[in-house]
Design a protein around this motif. Sequence first.
Motif, short mmCIF file in Angstrom:
data_model
loop_
_atom_site.label_atom_id
_atom_site.label_comp_id
_atom_site.label_asym_id
_atom_site.label_seq_id
_atom_site.Cartn_x
_atom_site.Cartn_y
_atom_site.Cartn_z
N THR A 1 0.81 -1.04 -0.16
CA THR A 1 0.00 -0.05 -0.03
C THR A 1 0.80 1.15 0.07
O THR A 1 0.91 2.06 0.97
N TRP B 1 -5.42 3.38 2.18
CA TRP B 1 -6.09 3.04 3.71
C TRP B 1 -7.30 1.91 3.44
O TRP B 1 -7.69 0.95 4.03
N VAL C 1 -5.80 -1.42 3.21
CA VAL C 1 -5.49 -1.85 4.75
C VAL C 1 -6.40 -2.47 5.19
O VAL C 1 -6.48 -3.42 5.85
N SER C 2 -7.68 -1.68 5.27
CA SER C 2 -8.91 -2.25 5.82
C SER C 2 -9.49 -3.40 5.35
O SER C 2 -10.30 -4.12 6.10
N THR D 1 -7.95 -6.45 4.48
CA THR D 1 -6.95 -7.49 4.77
C THR D 1 -7.30 -8.37 5.92
O THR D 1 -7.87 -7.91 6.75
N THR E 1 -2.52 -7.07 8.69
CA THR E 1 -1.87 -5.53 8.33
C THR E 1 -0.38 -5.72 8.90
O THR E 1 -0.35 -6.06 10.21
N LEU F 1 3.18 -3.30 9.46
CA LEU F 1 3.83 -2.13 9.40
C LEU F 1 5.35 -2.60 9.35
O LEU F 1 6.06 -2.89 10.50
N LEU G 1 -3.94 3.83 11.93
CA LEU G 1 -4.14 2.34 12.08
C LEU G 1 -4.95 2.34 13.35
O LEU G 1 -6.18 1.58 13.47
N ALA H 1 -1.97 -4.14 13.93
CA ALA H 1 -1.08 -4.69 13.04
C ALA H 1 -0.05 -5.50 13.52
O ALA H 1 -0.03 -5.54 14.92
#
Length: 174
Positions: A19, A39, A42-43, A45, A48, A50, A69, A76
């Motif tokens: 992303t 974003w 990310v939401s 999946t 997540t 980092l 987040l 994450a």
Amino acid sequence: TRISGISIKGQTQIIFVDTPGIFKSPKRRLERAMVDAAWKGVSGTDMTALLVDAQAGINPQVRHIITGLKGQGIKAVLVLNKVDKAPRTSVLERSRELNALGAFDETFMISALKGDGVEDLHTYRADKMSKGPWLYPEDQISDVSLRFLASEITREKIFLNLHQELPYALAVET
């Protein structure tokens, strides 16, 4: 271009979604669209992660992403990379600082270059994936064509090897 990588661990197929484009204060409409798309990616999946450079540490960009987040209620996995290049005490301190900011279920310390810790992270991901049918054939490594991957690798090499100003929108036709 959003590119997904595909990996298999045992009976689990893992789709990696990069992303790029999460940054603070997008000014132009294209920048805002990139951030919004990132974003949304990310939401949607199962997990997540980092990825933070252990040498660079906690910069405003990392803080911004962690705040985002937490704001979206997304837990994450923290992945500290390049732990082989930073002093052990600073890596441990950085891990404590990042975990104190919240939003992390697990922390992994890896050296992607040397492969240290990568297998543990990969096993963890495979164990946490949702059950379901595979989305891609077993021998497929990405959701884009090999021709596109070749052009992107060529474009990367041009940027790395030419030390003059090049337009960011440089395209390679294979």
